[in-house]
Scaffold this active site. Structure first.
Site, PDB file in Angstrom:
ATOM      1  N   LYS A  16     -23.835  41.718   6.846  1.00 27.24           N
ATOM      2  CA  LYS A  16     -22.783  40.432   6.028  1.00 27.24           C
ATOM      3  C   LYS A  16     -21.566  41.577   6.120  1.00 27.24           C
ATOM      4  O   LYS A  16     -21.607  43.052   5.824  1.00 27.24           O
ATOM      5  CB  LYS A  16     -22.962  39.640   5.037  1.00 27.24           C
ATOM      6  CG  LYS A  16     -24.144  38.253   5.326  1.00 27.24           C
ATOM      7  CD  LYS A  16     -24.139  37.393   4.522  1.00 27.24           C
ATOM      8  CE  LYS A  16     -24.941  36.240   4.474  1.00 27.24           C
ATOM      9  NZ  LYS A  16     -25.168  35.363   3.533  1.00 27.24           N
ATOM     10  N   ARG A  48     -33.849  36.346   3.602  1.00 27.24           N
ATOM     11  CA  ARG A  48     -32.994  35.817   5.160  1.00 27.24           C
ATOM     12  C   ARG A  48     -32.774  37.247   6.202  1.00 27.24           C
ATOM     13  O   ARG A  48     -31.231  37.591   5.491  1.00 27.24           O
ATOM     14  CB  ARG A  48     -32.237  34.959   4.924  1.00 27.24           C
ATOM     15  CG  ARG A  48     -31.980  34.491   5.849  1.00 27.24           C
ATOM     16  CD  ARG A  48     -30.768  33.258   5.454  1.00 27.24           C
ATOM     17  NE  ARG A  48     -30.132  32.593   6.658  1.00 27.24           N
ATOM     18  CZ  ARG A  48     -29.185  32.809   7.748  1.00 27.24           C
ATOM     19  NH1 ARG A  48     -29.010  34.108   7.483  1.00 27.24           N
ATOM     20  NH2 ARG A  48     -29.258  32.261   8.913  1.00 27.24           N
TER      21      ARG A  48
HETATM   22  N1  PMM Z   1     -25.912  32.755   5.568  1.00 25.88           N
HETATM   23  C1  PMM Z   1     -25.765  32.469   6.308  1.00 25.88           C
HETATM   24  C2  PMM Z   1     -26.257  31.039   6.771  1.00 25.88           C
HETATM   25  N2  PMM Z   1     -27.123  30.477   6.441  1.00 25.88           N
HETATM   26  N3  PMM Z   1     -28.439  30.139   4.613  1.00 25.88           N
HETATM   27  C3  PMM Z   1     -28.682  30.577   3.901  1.00 25.88           C
HETATM   28  N4  PMM Z   1     -29.308  29.837   2.284  1.00 25.88           N
HETATM   29  N5  PMM Z   1     -27.928  31.550   2.834  1.00 25.88           N
HETATM   30  C4  PMM Z   1     -26.853  31.964   3.268  1.00 25.88           C
HETATM   31  O1  PMM Z   1     -26.948  33.393   3.081  1.00 25.88           O
HETATM   32  C5  PMM Z   1     -26.973  31.932   4.983  1.00 25.88           C
HETATM   33  C6  PMM Z   1     -27.404  31.080   5.179  1.00 25.88           C
HETATM   34  C7  PMM Z   1     -24.302  33.176   7.833  1.00 25.88           C
HETATM   35  O2  PMM Z   1     -24.780  34.070   8.495  1.00 25.88           O
HETATM   36  P1  PMM Z   1     -25.876  34.420   9.524  1.00 25.88           P
HETATM   37  O3  PMM Z   1     -24.416  33.661  10.709  1.00 25.88           O
HETATM   38  O4  PMM Z   1     -26.476  35.889   9.422  1.00 25.88           O
HETATM   39  O5  PMM Z   1     -27.125  33.460   9.462  1.00 25.88           O
END
Ligand code: PMM
Length: 268
Positions: free
Chosen positions: A204, A244
């Protein structure tokens, strides 16, 4: 949890896994690297992103969900839409990961409750286009905790069993870099809310800012994995249930180290 975004526009892996065979091969690699859950997303949530149509999102995620489920892999689907969640659960998805925590679609809680599915409820205030205009807090940790608990109570009132709910403070969603660090420093307090806790910092922007070059250029997303591994270890040590990430191997190792470290503390 390993991430596979089947989107053309996610900030760190957008466009890389649009081809279904490439997405499947990548997901299998993440499983081999130690992922217990694969999170399949069909809508980019990067700041400023525009939303796909519902059918487009369904068409993006379903093929990968069903192929991974056929492998016996535990799949979560990253969606704010009840219709997408329902279709994915029918195709064998095991978990719904809703970054809006039920705020984006009034039908979401009902679908999850009816399926009896585990539900990841994230702190969220607004869609991507405007979320970074919604960063006003009196105390970011107190306010995010209160808003999460309010939304958890609504989910339970709608029929989702409390033991099926995991909470996520939503790093990067309606939060400045400083606020993300404040929230991360309070991971133990979030853990104290009594639900499994998910923490997602992977690649991020706030890591890009911390690790910026001397001239202020942000560290590019694909070069933020070492920083991510550090946050993974620290979050695991502070009680997180699930981390994640896009690149699984280093984080799976970091989580094991953190667990072993904690064991040593308990034994003393
Ligand atoms: N961040 C992203 C997408 N999905 N789901 C959860 N549970 N928590 C998060 O912080 C989250 C998520 C955004 O990031 P990406 O583009 O890397 O998927």
């Amino acid at each position: 949890m390993g991430v596979v975004n089947v989107t053309p526009d996610s900030f760190s892996d957008g466009g890389r896994w649009v081809d279904p065979d490439a997405a499947l091969a990548h997901a299998r690699r993440l499983v081999a690297d130690g992922a217990d859950i694969i999170d399949v997303g069909g809508e980019s949530t990067r700041p400023g992103a525009t939303r796909p149509r519902v059918q487009e999102e369904i068409d993006r995620v379903l093929p990968l969900v069903s192929r991974l489920a056929a492998d016996g892999t535990r799949v979560s689907v990253d969606t704010m839409r009840a219709e997408v969640a329902e279709a994915a659960l029918r195709q064998g998805a095991a978990v719904i990961n809703d970054v809006s925590g039920g705020r984006a679609d009034d039908a979401m809680f009902g679908v999850v409750a009816a399926a009896g599915a585990p539900y990841i409820l994230m702190h969220w205030r607004a869609h991507s286009v405007t979320m970074q205009q919604r960063t006003e807090y009196v105390d970011v940790v107190d306010d995010v905790m209160r808003e999460l608990v309010e939304q958890r109570d609504r989910a339970v009132a709608a029929g989702i069993a409390p033991e099926r709910i995991a909470l996520d403070p939503g790093i990067g969603f309606s939060k400045t870099a400083e606020q993300n660090w404040d929230v991360l420093a309070a991971t133990e307090r979030f853990h104290g809310l009594g639900h499994p806790l998910l923490v997602a910092t992977s690649r991020k922007r706030f890591l890009g800012a911390l690790l910026a070059a001397d001239d202020g250029t942000l560290r590019p997303p694909l070069e933020r994995d070492d920083g991510t591994t550090a946050t993974s270890a620290l979050a695991a040590a502070a009680g997180a249930w699930c981390i994640r990430v896009h690149s699984v191997r280093a984080t799976a190792d970091a989580v094991r180290v953190a667990q072993r470290w904690a064991q040593g503390q308990e034994a003393r």
